[in-house]
Design a protein around this motif. Structure first.
Motif, PDB file in Angstrom:
ATOM      1  N   PRO A 113       0.816  -1.223   0.000  1.00  0.00           N
ATOM      2  CA  PRO A 113       0.000   0.000   0.000  1.00  0.00           C
ATOM      3  C   PRO A 113       0.853   1.278   0.000  1.00  0.00           C
ATOM      4  O   PRO A 113       0.468   2.286  -0.596  1.00  0.00           O
ATOM      5  CB  PRO A 113      -0.802  -0.091   1.299  1.00  0.00           C
ATOM      6  CG  PRO A 113      -0.785  -1.522   1.672  1.00  0.00           C
ATOM      7  CD  PRO A 113       0.492  -2.077   1.143  1.00  0.00           C
ATOM      8  N   ILE A 114       2.019   1.224   0.644  1.00  0.00           N
ATOM      9  CA  ILE A 114       2.875   2.418   0.695  1.00  0.00           C
ATOM     10  C   ILE A 114       3.405   2.709  -0.704  1.00  0.00           C
ATOM     11  O   ILE A 114       3.314   3.844  -1.212  1.00  0.00           O
ATOM     12  CB  ILE A 114       4.049   2.205   1.681  1.00  0.00           C
ATOM     13  CG1 ILE A 114       3.505   1.913   3.081  1.00  0.00           C
ATOM     14  CG2 ILE A 114       4.979   3.411   1.690  1.00  0.00           C
ATOM     15  CD1 ILE A 114       4.549   1.451   4.078  1.00  0.00           C
ATOM     16  N   LEU A 115       3.930   1.662  -1.330  1.00  0.00           N
ATOM     17  CA  LEU A 115       4.471   1.836  -2.677  1.00  0.00           C
ATOM     18  C   LEU A 115       3.367   2.287  -3.631  1.00  0.00           C
ATOM     19  O   LEU A 115       3.567   3.164  -4.475  1.00  0.00           O
ATOM     20  CB  LEU A 115       5.090   0.518  -3.172  1.00  0.00           C
ATOM     21  CG  LEU A 115       6.271   0.015  -2.342  1.00  0.00           C
ATOM     22  CD1 LEU A 115       6.739  -1.337  -2.840  1.00  0.00           C
ATOM     23  CD2 LEU A 115       7.421   1.028  -2.397  1.00  0.00           C
ATOM     24  N   PHE A 116       2.188   1.671  -3.455  1.00  0.00           N
ATOM     25  CA  PHE A 116       1.073   2.019  -4.337  1.00  0.00           C
ATOM     26  C   PHE A 116       0.663   3.479  -4.123  1.00  0.00           C
ATOM     27  O   PHE A 116       0.402   4.205  -5.089  1.00  0.00           O
ATOM     28  CB  PHE A 116      -0.097   1.078  -4.075  1.00  0.00           C
ATOM     29  CG  PHE A 116      -1.311   1.409  -4.880  1.00  0.00           C
ATOM     30  CD1 PHE A 116      -1.348   1.141  -6.245  1.00  0.00           C
ATOM     31  CD2 PHE A 116      -2.416   2.012  -4.296  1.00  0.00           C
ATOM     32  CE1 PHE A 116      -2.455   1.463  -6.997  1.00  0.00           C
ATOM     33  CE2 PHE A 116      -3.524   2.335  -5.047  1.00  0.00           C
ATOM     34  CZ  PHE A 116      -3.541   2.063  -6.406  1.00  0.00           C
ATOM     35  N   ALA A 117       0.639   3.886  -2.847  1.00  0.00           N
ATOM     36  CA  ALA A 117       0.226   5.263  -2.548  1.00  0.00           C
ATOM     37  C   ALA A 117       1.210   6.246  -3.173  1.00  0.00           C
ATOM     38  O   ALA A 117       0.812   7.266  -3.771  1.00  0.00           O
ATOM     39  CB  ALA A 117       0.154   5.468  -1.035  1.00  0.00           C
ATOM     40  N   VAL A 118       2.499   5.931  -3.055  1.00  0.00           N
ATOM     41  CA  VAL A 118       3.515   6.805  -3.640  1.00  0.00           C
ATOM     42  C   VAL A 118       3.318   6.864  -5.159  1.00  0.00           C
ATOM     43  O   VAL A 118       3.324   7.944  -5.757  1.00  0.00           O
ATOM     44  CB  VAL A 118       4.930   6.285  -3.286  1.00  0.00           C
ATOM     45  CG1 VAL A 118       5.990   7.055  -4.071  1.00  0.00           C
ATOM     46  CG2 VAL A 118       5.182   6.410  -1.782  1.00  0.00           C
ATOM     47  N   ALA A 119       3.099   5.693  -5.743  1.00  0.00           N
ATOM     48  CA  ALA A 119       2.952   5.639  -7.202  1.00  0.00           C
ATOM     49  C   ALA A 119       1.714   6.397  -7.661  1.00  0.00           C
ATOM     50  O   ALA A 119       1.765   7.175  -8.609  1.00  0.00           O
ATOM     51  CB  ALA A 119       2.891   4.181  -7.646  1.00  0.00           C
ATOM     52  N   VAL A 120       0.622   6.166  -6.967  1.00  0.00           N
ATOM     53  CA  VAL A 120      -0.636   6.746  -7.427  1.00  0.00           C
ATOM     54  C   VAL A 120      -0.640   8.267  -7.281  1.00  0.00           C
ATOM     55  O   VAL A 120      -1.265   8.971  -8.066  1.00  0.00           O
ATOM     56  CB  VAL A 120      -1.832   6.067  -6.706  1.00  0.00           C
ATOM     57  CG1 VAL A 120      -2.175   6.745  -5.390  1.00  0.00           C
ATOM     58  CG2 VAL A 120      -3.059   6.025  -7.597  1.00  0.00           C
ATOM     59  N   THR A 121       0.075   8.767  -6.294  1.00  0.00           N
ATOM     60  CA  THR A 121       0.112  10.221  -6.119  1.00  0.00           C
ATOM     61  C   THR A 121       1.024  10.888  -7.153  1.00  0.00           C
ATOM     62  O   THR A 121       1.027  12.100  -7.303  1.00  0.00           O
ATOM     63  CB  THR A 121       0.584  10.612  -4.702  1.00  0.00           C
ATOM     64  OG1 THR A 121       1.764   9.869  -4.401  1.00  0.00           O
ATOM     65  CG2 THR A 121      -0.474  10.345  -3.655  1.00  0.00           C
ATOM     66  N   ILE A 133      -4.899   5.855   3.496  1.00  0.00           N
ATOM     67  CA  ILE A 133      -4.342   6.664   4.582  1.00  0.00           C
ATOM     68  C   ILE A 133      -2.962   7.215   4.198  1.00  0.00           C
ATOM     69  O   ILE A 133      -2.605   8.348   4.541  1.00  0.00           O
ATOM     70  CB  ILE A 133      -4.304   5.851   5.897  1.00  0.00           C
ATOM     71  CG1 ILE A 133      -4.267   6.789   7.093  1.00  0.00           C
ATOM     72  CG2 ILE A 133      -3.183   4.864   5.960  1.00  0.00           C
ATOM     73  CD1 ILE A 133      -4.771   6.149   8.367  1.00  0.00           C
ATOM     74  N   PHE A 134      -2.203   6.419   3.426  1.00  0.00           N
ATOM     75  CA  PHE A 134      -0.890   6.905   2.984  1.00  0.00           C
ATOM     76  C   PHE A 134      -1.054   7.995   1.914  1.00  0.00           C
ATOM     77  O   PHE A 134      -0.309   8.962   1.892  1.00  0.00           O
ATOM     78  CB  PHE A 134      -0.048   5.745   2.443  1.00  0.00           C
ATOM     79  CG  PHE A 134       0.284   4.722   3.491  1.00  0.00           C
ATOM     80  CD1 PHE A 134       1.114   5.035   4.556  1.00  0.00           C
ATOM     81  CD2 PHE A 134      -0.248   3.442   3.429  1.00  0.00           C
ATOM     82  CE1 PHE A 134       1.420   4.101   5.532  1.00  0.00           C
ATOM     83  CE2 PHE A 134       0.057   2.499   4.390  1.00  0.00           C
ATOM     84  CZ  PHE A 134       0.886   2.827   5.448  1.00  0.00           C
TER      85      PHE A 134
END
Lengths: 319, 559
Positions: free
Chosen positions: A107-115, A196-197
């Motif tokens: 989820p952290i990597l995904f959040a970084v990527a998606v943003t 949340i990230f």
């Protein structure tokens, strides 16, 4: 500012308790429902833990929780002496451990990527598409897993067959259970857990991005030196919270996915307690309570240690 | 096809209507039984029926203030305005409002009292009512038990009243007890009282059995196998040939057996009652079938052989009834094993070429024999239990109501419904369901076999009329092979403690080992180690208890 603070603290001490209560009466009134809620639903039920040390008599009601015959550590001993005790603890721990290792960073990597996606519609679509599986009920997910992995007609085995690989009976082989559990769990929850990230990343001041860009930082450097450090407290907070449920595997999913052929890796404390404590006739609530207490103590210890380590290493802690 | 399956599933309930609770779900786990009080172990306190017999003999009907005496027929009282609160379950059919079903309403109306129903969802009854009873508050006059209370837990909790004191008001029940000494012995608690009025299951009819696709059998030029060897030969033929004539020799699945039915199907050929788990021989020696070092090993070897040869499919541990039905509806499988009602109501009906006759159907056959003669395992006849709670406002009236609800007149209503509505009597005196009565939805909504709310007794006669003729005939032929299961026996507290402590681990070991031995993930060379593991899990202690219970049962039965 500091001076002002100490002055108000001084006046606070000077005011008698009654006056302080009167002064804050509205605030205190607002707090009453919360206090009642926690007292009734959290603290009072905790007194029921005494059941773990007695032999609850069916039919004796709430009173029986406190008045049933005291049996000391009988239920704990029964659990600890079970030949399956270590296997259960191992399976419970490993399922959560691998879920954490695989499921936490995604989820952290995904959040970084998606943003990093600049086009808003695409960003929103990707987000919605990834967190939708979270809302599929466990029963349906398990049904899907069973169908996809079926050796006769399951899509996964059909693909394997196309590549000349023989069908694998995934659901009946102990070595596959953890992988199936962890991967399906990560798939289902990574989108939702990333929210949340994403929120934390969105909270980073645009000025900081701009400053880094002015300084010539590329995207990788922005992520590494700005984004990740900024969401570190959130990561640690969630990590510690997750550690708090290290010994609490979701009962439903294991129960729906396992069968007797995969007990070796799939039987966890919760499913065992269901068979031993709740599924018997009559149910042995005392045994179930004892194992629940054991689980909670272990969970608390893990959280406590993790918090201490976090405080020392990163200077971030829950308390 | 999907619609057809759904239609057939609904139709199957016609049989379930008459044999409700006959085990629609998976096969029962091997007997993991009883439990209840330490003080019971002296001979004087053993589970005997003298007290019950004496109480029945001394029982006298008492008159109401109005002078009316209830003698087993309606009404149960002439006093107006009486209400009884009953805690029971809803129908297992979601479209049936059981409390407003005609049959139920008629029983209540005839009884002369009003009933305040507290109905809990059928699927959650045990989960909802067990905690409720644990609180010590039934909040109802009459309660349908969430289980059979083999541990006498509820009896000892003081939640329910002994019925002996009301025998005078229960002429139907006391007569039934005298006519059924086995069930009387089974129902007698260790304090010598009877606490529950039961519904009953048929013990030897419409039990789980082996079924063959007759069309496939004919194509193979074989008759239904009688021995394991013949059976294996048949399976191989099914596997190697294009039985469904679709040009593909590889899509046939010789047999489709759900995991829980394997012990039913193959255990007897090895002299094992794996359904009950514990079994007693003619000399009263009690053994645990899953620990039989010779026969159980042979059983596992046989199944392992089937698995290796591809005759027992890879997916056997996760096969469910829906998949079996799907296969049958696509003419993909030749052998099934299930509760008898599935034969004509669930399996044959979905066969693409079923024409209502046994020639094109899945038909039941004799059990397989090996070194031992085959048999089918029957069911314990005691079904749902009804009790009068300690807090009942008028327990005598409740006793009368339960007594009336189990009278022959009511049983007729439960089994056939109302004459002229759901059934008619032919000129030769036989009964048959009316056209309306043959409509399953209608019959269910009419309240047929309301075992969810009353102590109903399953009827072979009305089931025979409901199923296809060939099915009833098949049942009559198979009855001879059905043996009694491990009996219903109350246990003491000490026994209960020991069994509950050890049996889950034993069961876990048995379950995982059998799957491992059959699939070969654990070699059969480790079978002796498995037996040793069972011993280390305190199996001898559990077996001793079962032995004591069985002796107690025999004493209670034989006096």
């Amino acid at each position: 500012m500091a001076k002002k603070k100490s002055q108000s603290a001084y006046t606070e001490k000077k005011l008698p308790l009654k006056k302080r209560i009167y002064r804050d009466r509205y605030l205190l009134c607002m707090m009453v429902p919360v206090v009642i809620f926690f007292a009734v639903f959290c603290y009072f039920p905790m007194t029921g833990l005494i059941m773990a040390f007695n032999k609850y008599r069916i039919g004796s009601g709430i009173k029986g929780v406190y008045t049933s015959p005291f049996v000391g550590m009988q239920w704990f001993n029964q659990f600890f002496r079970s030949v399956y005790f270590f296997r259960l603890v191992r399976n419970t721990f490993l399922l959560q451990f691998w879920s954490l290792i695989i499921g936490f960073p995604i989820p952290i990597l995904f959040a970084v990527a998606v943003t990093q996606i600049r086009r808003k519609p695409i960003q929103k679509t990707v987000q919605v598409a990834t967190y939708l599986p979270y809302f599929i009920s466990t029963v349906v997910v398990c049904g899907m897993i069973n169908n996809f992995l079926s050796p006769s007609g399951g899509i996964v085995n059909q693909m394997l067959n196309r590549f000349g690989i023989e069908s694998i009976n995934f659901m009946n082989l102990p070595e596959w259970f953890r992988r199936i559990y962890v991967i399906s769990g990560s798939w289902q929850s990574f989108g939702f857990n990333s929210i949340i990230f994403v929120a934390a990343i969105m909270g980073i001041s645009p000025d900081l991005y701009e400053a880094m860009r002015v300084d010539g930082a590329n995207r990788r450097q922005i992520i590494w030196h700005l984004v990740l450090p900024s969401i570190r407290p959130t990561i640690i907070l969630l990590l510690i919270m997750t550690l708090g449920s290290m010994m609490s595997v979701g009962f439903e999913k294991v129960y729906l996915l396992y069968n007797t052929a995969v007990y070796e890796t799939a039987d966890v404390i919760q499913t065992y307690v269901y068979r031993q404590g709740i599924g018997t006739s009559p149910p042995n609530y005392s045994f179930a309570t004892a194992v629940g207490l054991f689980n909670s103590v272990i969970n608390f210890a893990i959280v406590f240690v993790a918090n201490r380590i976090s405080r020392k290493v990163t200077d971030t802690a829950i308390w | 096809m999907k619609k057809r399956i759904v239609a057939m599933l609904l139709a199957s309930s016609m049989v379930v209507a008459s044999l409700a609770g006959c085990g629609g779900g998976a096969a029962p786990a091997p007997a993991q039984t009883p439990a209840a009080d330490t003080q019971t172990e002296t001979p004087a306190q053993e589970n005997k029926t003298e007290k019950v017999d004496a109480d029945i003999e001394q029982a006298e009907a008492t008159a109401e203030e109005s002078g009316y005496v209830y003698e087993g027929t309606a009404p149960i009282t002439q006093e107006a305005g009486k209400t009884i609160k009953i805690l029971a379950e809803t129908s297992n059919y979601t479209n049936v409002d059981i409390k407003n079903a005609e049959i139920v309403k008629k029983v209540v109306a005839d009884s002369g009292v009003a009933v305040d129903w507290d109905l809990v969802d059928y699927n959650n009854y045990q989960d909802s009512v067990t905690p409720r009873l644990s609180t010590g508050q039934a909040n109802a006059d009459i309660v349908l038990l969430p289980d059979q209370d083999t541990n006498q837990t509820y009896i000892k909790s003081g939640l329910f009243q002994p019925l002996n004191q009301y025998f005078g008001s229960m002429p139907n029940f006391t007569k039934w007890l005298q006519d059924n000494p086995v069930m009387k012995a089974e129902l007698t608690a260790e304090d010598g009282n009877i606490y529950y009025v039961p519904g009953t299951n048929v013990g030897k009819d419409y039990q789980p059995c082996l079924m063959y696709n007759v069309v496939w059998l004919e194509k193979a030029g074989m008759s239904a196998p009688k021995t394991l060897d013949e059976f294996v030969e048949l399976l191989k033929y099914f596997k190697e040939n294009d039985m469904n004539d679709n040009g593909d020799k590889n899509d046939e699945i010789p047999m489709s057996i759900m995991k829980d039915f394997l012990p039913y199907m193959f255990g007897p050929a090895f002299g094992l009652d794996l359904v009950s788990g514990f079994q007693a021989d003619a000399n009263g020696n009690v053994t645990y079938a899953y620990a039989d070092s010779e026969n159980y090993r042979k059983y596992l070897e046989f199944l392992n052989g089937l698995y290796k040869d591809g005759l027992l499919e890879q997916e056997f541990t996760s096969l469910d009834r829906d998949k079996v039905i799907e296969r049958i509806s696509n003419d993909l499988t030749g052998v099934a094993y299930d509760f008898s009602w599935a034969m004509s109501m669930m399996y044959s009906n979905v066969l693409p070429y079923y024409d209502g006759t046994a020639d094109k159907a899945f038909v039941g056959a004799a059990p397989l024999s090996g070194e031992h003669e085959g048999f089918y395992v029957g069911r314990v006849e005691l079904g749902n239990m009804f009790a009068i709670s300690q807090g009942a406002s008028d327990p005598e009236l409740c006793a009368k109501f339960l007594d009336y609800a189990m009278s022959d007149a009511c049983q007729e209503l439960y089994q056939w419904g109302i004459e002229g509505e759901s059934y008619q009597i032919n000129a030769d005196g036989t009964r048959e369901f009316t056209e309306k009565g043959k409509d399953n939805d209608w019959l269910q909504q009419f309240g047929i076999n309301p075992s969810f709310v009353f102590p109903a007794q399953q009827s072979v006669a009305s089931t025979d009329v409901l199923v296809a003729d060939w099915h009833a005939k098949s049942n009559a032929e198979l009855r001879q092979y059905v043996v009694d299961p491990w009996p219903f026996i109350y246990a003491t507290d000490a026994e209960s403690d020991t069994i509950n402590t050890y049996m889950t681990d034993i069961q876990t070991k048995v379950d995982e080992s059998s799957a491992a031995f059959i699939t070969g993930t654990r070699p059969l060379t480790e079978f002796d180690a498995y037996i040793g593991e069972l011993d280390s899990l305190n199996l001898p202690a559990v077996t001793d208890i079962r032995k004591q219970q069985y002796e107690r049962y025999l004493k209670a039965l034989n006096g």
